[in-house]
Every structure is written in structure tokens, then in C-alpha cells.
Scaffold this active site. Structure first.
Site, PDB file in Angstrom:
ATOM      1  N   ASP A 107       0.885  -1.161   0.000  1.00 43.57           N
ATOM      2  CA  ASP A 107       0.000   0.000   0.000  1.00 43.57           C
ATOM      3  C   ASP A 107       0.927   1.216   0.000  1.00 43.57           C
ATOM      4  OD1 ASP A 107      -1.567   2.175   0.590  1.00 43.57           O
ATOM      5  OD2 ASP A 107      -2.696   1.188   2.192  1.00 43.57           O
ATOM      6  N   VAL A 108       0.909   1.971  -1.072  1.00 47.67           N
ATOM      7  CA  VAL A 108       1.894   3.060  -1.208  1.00 47.67           C
ATOM      8  C   VAL A 108       1.645   4.223  -0.254  1.00 47.67           C
ATOM      9  CG1 VAL A 108       2.674   2.547  -3.547  1.00 47.67           C
ATOM     10  CG2 VAL A 108       0.655   3.995  -3.211  1.00 47.67           C
ATOM     11  N   LYS A 144      -2.688  16.267  -7.916  1.00 47.46           N
ATOM     12  CA  LYS A 144      -1.793  16.150  -9.075  1.00 47.46           C
ATOM     13  C   LYS A 144      -0.931  17.410  -9.227  1.00 47.46           C
ATOM     14  CE  LYS A 144      -2.978  12.028 -10.300  1.00 47.46           C
ATOM     15  NZ  LYS A 144      -2.032  10.928 -10.121  1.00 47.46           N
ATOM     16  N   TYR A 202      -8.708  15.808  -6.647  1.00 47.71           N
ATOM     17  CA  TYR A 202      -7.825  15.129  -7.600  1.00 47.71           C
ATOM     18  C   TYR A 202      -6.855  16.135  -8.242  1.00 47.71           C
ATOM     19  CZ  TYR A 202      -6.481  12.092 -11.524  1.00 47.71           C
ATOM     20  OH  TYR A 202      -5.779  11.334 -12.426  1.00 47.71           O
ATOM     21  N   ASN A 242       3.290   5.750  -9.735  1.00 49.85           N
ATOM     22  CA  ASN A 242       2.145   5.887 -10.623  1.00 49.85           C
ATOM     23  C   ASN A 242       0.801   5.541  -9.988  1.00 49.85           C
ATOM     24  OD1 ASN A 242       0.790   5.591 -13.428  1.00 49.85           O
ATOM     25  ND2 ASN A 242       0.670   3.509 -12.554  1.00 49.85           N
TER      26      ASN A 242
HETATM   27  P1  NAI Z   1      -5.962   2.187 -12.796  1.00 46.27           P
HETATM   28  O1  NAI Z   1      -7.092   2.333 -11.822  1.00 46.27           O
HETATM   29  O2  NAI Z   1      -6.175   1.426 -14.047  1.00 46.27           O
HETATM   30  O3  NAI Z   1      -4.671   1.612 -12.044  1.00 46.27           O
HETATM   31  C1  NAI Z   1      -4.266   2.112 -10.795  1.00 46.27           C
HETATM   32  C2  NAI Z   1      -3.566   0.998 -10.034  1.00 46.27           C
HETATM   33  O4  NAI Z   1      -3.099   1.544  -8.791  1.00 46.27           O
HETATM   34  C3  NAI Z   1      -4.490  -0.185  -9.676  1.00 46.27           C
HETATM   35  O5  NAI Z   1      -3.879  -1.403 -10.041  1.00 46.27           O
HETATM   36  C4  NAI Z   1      -4.655  -0.059  -8.165  1.00 46.27           C
HETATM   37  O6  NAI Z   1      -4.834  -1.319  -7.512  1.00 46.27           O
HETATM   38  C5  NAI Z   1      -3.347   0.595  -7.758  1.00 46.27           C
HETATM   39  N1  NAI Z   1      -3.454   1.277  -6.467  1.00 46.27           N
HETATM   40  C6  NAI Z   1      -4.435   2.115  -6.054  1.00 46.27           C
HETATM   41  N2  NAI Z   1      -4.209   2.499  -4.797  1.00 46.27           N
HETATM   42  C7  NAI Z   1      -3.060   1.907  -4.396  1.00 46.27           C
HETATM   43  C8  NAI Z   1      -2.307   1.923  -3.181  1.00 46.27           C
HETATM   44  N3  NAI Z   1      -2.714   2.616  -2.122  1.00 46.27           N
HETATM   45  N4  NAI Z   1      -1.171   1.190  -3.128  1.00 46.27           N
HETATM   46  C9  NAI Z   1      -0.742   0.468  -4.202  1.00 46.27           C
HETATM   47  N5  NAI Z   1      -1.415   0.411  -5.361  1.00 46.27           N
HETATM   48  C10 NAI Z   1      -2.558   1.122  -5.456  1.00 46.27           C
HETATM   49  O7  NAI Z   1      -5.522   3.704 -13.127  1.00 46.27           O
HETATM   50  P2  NAI Z   1      -4.710   4.362 -14.347  1.00 46.27           P
HETATM   51  O8  NAI Z   1      -5.674   5.069 -15.207  1.00 46.27           O
HETATM   52  O9  NAI Z   1      -3.740   3.423 -14.917  1.00 46.27           O
HETATM   53  O10 NAI Z   1      -3.953   5.514 -13.549  1.00 46.27           O
HETATM   54  C11 NAI Z   1      -2.599   5.432 -13.181  1.00 46.27           C
HETATM   55  C12 NAI Z   1      -2.165   6.824 -12.769  1.00 46.27           C
HETATM   56  O11 NAI Z   1      -2.359   7.722 -13.861  1.00 46.27           O
HETATM   57  C13 NAI Z   1      -2.949   7.417 -11.591  1.00 46.27           C
HETATM   58  O12 NAI Z   1      -2.072   8.129 -10.755  1.00 46.27           O
HETATM   59  C14 NAI Z   1      -3.914   8.352 -12.281  1.00 46.27           C
HETATM   60  O13 NAI Z   1      -4.336   9.391 -11.428  1.00 46.27           O
HETATM   61  C15 NAI Z   1      -3.073   8.854 -13.431  1.00 46.27           C
HETATM   62  N6  NAI Z   1      -3.772   9.420 -14.569  1.00 46.27           N
HETATM   63  C16 NAI Z   1      -4.720   8.674 -15.225  1.00 46.27           C
HETATM   64  C17 NAI Z   1      -5.378   9.223 -16.300  1.00 46.27           C
HETATM   65  C18 NAI Z   1      -6.445   8.474 -17.034  1.00 46.27           C
HETATM   66  O14 NAI Z   1      -7.174   9.093 -17.808  1.00 46.27           O
HETATM   67  N7  NAI Z   1      -6.588   7.173 -16.857  1.00 46.27           N
HETATM   68  C19 NAI Z   1      -5.071  10.597 -16.783  1.00 46.27           C
HETATM   69  C20 NAI Z   1      -4.025  11.255 -16.044  1.00 46.27           C
HETATM   70  C21 NAI Z   1      -3.413  10.675 -14.977  1.00 46.27           C
END
Ligand code: NAI
Length: 249
Positions: free
Chosen positions: A58-59, A157, A153, A85
Site C-alpha cells: 500500500d503506497v 496532481k 484530484y 504511478n
Molecule cells: P488504474 O485504476 O487502471 O490503475 C491504478 C492501479 O493503482 C491499480 O492497479 C490499483 O490497484 C493501484 N493502487 C491504487 N491504490 C493503491 C495503493 N494505495 N497502493 C498500491 N497500489 C494502489 O488507473 P490508471 O488510469 O492506470 O492511472 C494510473 C495513474 O495515472 C494514476 O495516478 C492516475 O491518477 C493517473 N492518470 C490517469 C489518467 C487516465 O485518464 N486514466 C489521466 C491522467 C493521470
């Protein structure tokens, strides 16, 4: 192309979306990949697929963060790349008038405090090595804000972006590059979840993207691999936009 040959890369949120696509891309480019996720099944599956190591963490928990880098180092002998990430989407009604303090705190904890912890505990390894590349996932909203209410959010960021700039400047002379990755909307479970709650939100977003579509996670991973590699040797402290032109429109 083996730009990341034998580099040890720790990726948080590697079980899904951008993190998963990056784990695949890093492995293709020769890296030894440590897949970190809170969710054990998806994180372990990702590690299995890329021939890497899974660490459940858990980050937001400092002990977990310390342990994940120690495991990476003990297993592979260095920590060369940290892709910080993991993140969560905004709460349902994230206007400043509606967001409660607990929801606000949770988003800061997962999206911003986690990046502070990951940088804090990755940097000492990189200092000892005299090199390293850190990529922190911010968002295009950190640069331009959002008309769709998502104040907790966007603020989280913005913090990631400001922290990355400062660390990039502060540690440049020690061979450590720190950049903020700012993706535009990406077709991942995080975005799909947001749009499922508010289908019109997808259309509202889409009209503002000059390239006329959402990104695929692999397109973001390509940028992360570039920032992690020596091809980006003169890039630090940057806000690295991969946003289909949305911030310029
Ligand atoms: P996603 O929901 O597909 O993947 C996020 C991953 O982080 C999941 O596997 C989840 O289990 C893990 N996670 C969540 N909380 C955690 C914790 N406390 N400890 C360890 N792991 C944890 O999300 P996605 O879209 O791949 O997003 C990745 C990053 O990109 C995030 O920081 C998000 O805010 C950012 N982002 C996403 C965008 C989008 O449109 N999808 C746009 C801009 C930024």
C-alpha cells in the site's frame, strides 16, 4: 531495442492501466521489473507476465514503501527507475462545495503522499549509485485545471507536479532525474469507472482533445520508457505532457 537493459524498475500501480502497460514496455526494453500493487491478483499476474517480481504494497504506508525498494534491491542489486504511478480517481461529487474532508484527505494520501514516500525512499538508493530516473504520474489537470469538478484530484496532481519540479532541480547534480508525467485522458479502468458514473463526461472531455480520442495506455508507457531511458538524459524537472494536445487547445 533494449534501452533499459538490466535496469531495475519499480512500478507502483502495476496491476492495471498505465502501470501495467509500462511494466510490459519496460520488460520489452530489457528492464528487470518490480510490479507493486495493493491488489494482489492483478499485481501478481502482471509480474508473472513480464517475468518480474510482485511486491504487494500500500503506497500510503511508509513501511510498505521502504520494504518494496529493499526487496527490489535485495533481489536485483539496484534501484534504477522508480515509476510512482499508483493513484485513485476523484470521489463522486468532487466540487469544492461538496467534497468532504475525509474524501479530500484520502485522495491526497493516495495520489500525493504516496509520491512523497516513494521519492523519499527511492532517492537514497539512487544517491549511492550516482544515477537514477524517477517518473511521477501527475495529470494534464495539474497544468490546466478541469471544468469538471474534481478539486481534490486536481490539487493532488498539482502537488505531484510541484514536488517533481523541486526534486528534479535539487538532485540533478547527483545524477538523479525527476520528471512529472502528465497524461491526458487515457482509456483505463480508472477513466472507465469515472465515465460509467457520468456518461456525458466522456463526450465533454472528447471535444476538447485535438487528436479526437482518448489515449491508449501503451502510448503513455512509451513516454515513460523514454523518460526512464538515457534518451532523456537532459530532461529533468519537466512537466511531460502526453495529452493529445488538450492543454494547448
Ligand atoms: P488504474 O485504476 O487502471 O490503475 C491504478 C492501479 O493503482 C491499480 O492497479 C490499483 O490497484 C493501484 N493502487 C491504487 N491504490 C493503491 C495503493 N494505495 N497502493 C498500491 N497500489 C494502489 O488507473 P490508471 O488510469 O492506470 O492511472 C494510473 C495513474 O495515472 C494514476 O495516478 C492516475 O491518477 C493517473 N492518470 C490517469 C489518467 C487516465 O485518464 N486514466 C489521466 C491522467 C493521470
Amino acid at each position: 531495442m533494449q534501452r533499459l537493459q538490466d535496469r531495475v524498475a519499480v512500478i507502483t500501480g502495476a496491476g492495471s492501466g498505465i502501470g501495467l502497460a509500462t511494466a510490459r514496455r519496460f520488460a520489452e526494453e530489457g528492464a528487470k521489473v518490480v510490479c507493486v500493487d495493493l491488489d494482489e491478483p492483478t499485481g501478481a499476474k502482471a509480474a508473472d507476465e513480464v517475468g518480474g517480481l510482485f511486491v504487494r504494497a500500500d503506497v500510503t504506508n511508509e513501511d510498505d514503501v521502504v520494504a518494496m525498494y529493499r526487496t527490489a534491491f535485495d533481489t536485483y542489486g539496484s534501484v534504477d527507475i522508480a515509476f510512482n504511478n499508483a493513484g485513485i480517481s476523484p470521489p463522486d461529487d468532487d466540487s469544492i462545495l461538496e467534497t468532504g474532508i475525509e474524501a479530500w484527505r484520502r485522495v491526497q494520501e493516495v495520489n500525493l503522499t504516496s509520491v512523497y514516500l516513494c521519492c523519499k525512499h527511492a532517492i537514497p538508493y539512487m544517491q549511492r549509485q550516482g544515477k537514477g530516473s524517477i517518473i511521477n504520474t501527475a495529470s494534464f489537470v495539474a497544468v490546466m485545471g478541469s471544468a469538471t469538478s474534481q478539486i481534490s484530484y486536481t490539487a493532488s496532481k498539482g502537488g505531484v507536479l510541484a514536488m517533481s519540479r523541486e526534486l528534479g532541480v535539487q538532485f540533478a547534480r547527483e545524477g538523479i532525474r525527476v520528471n512529472a508525467l502528465c497524461p491526458g485522458p487515457v482509456n483505463t479502468p480508472l477513466l472507465q469507472e469515472l465515465f460509467a458514473k457520468d456518461p456525458e463526461r466522456a463526450q465533454r472531455r472528447l471535444v476538447h482533445i485535438p487528436l479526437g480520442r482518448f489515449a491508449e495506455a501503451g502510448e503513455i508507457a512509451a513516454a515513460v520508457a523514454f523518460l526512464a531511458s538515457d534518451d532523456a538524459s537532459f530532461i529533468t524537472g519537466s512537466e511531460f505532457l502526453v495529452d493529445g494536445g488538450i492543454s494547448g487547445a
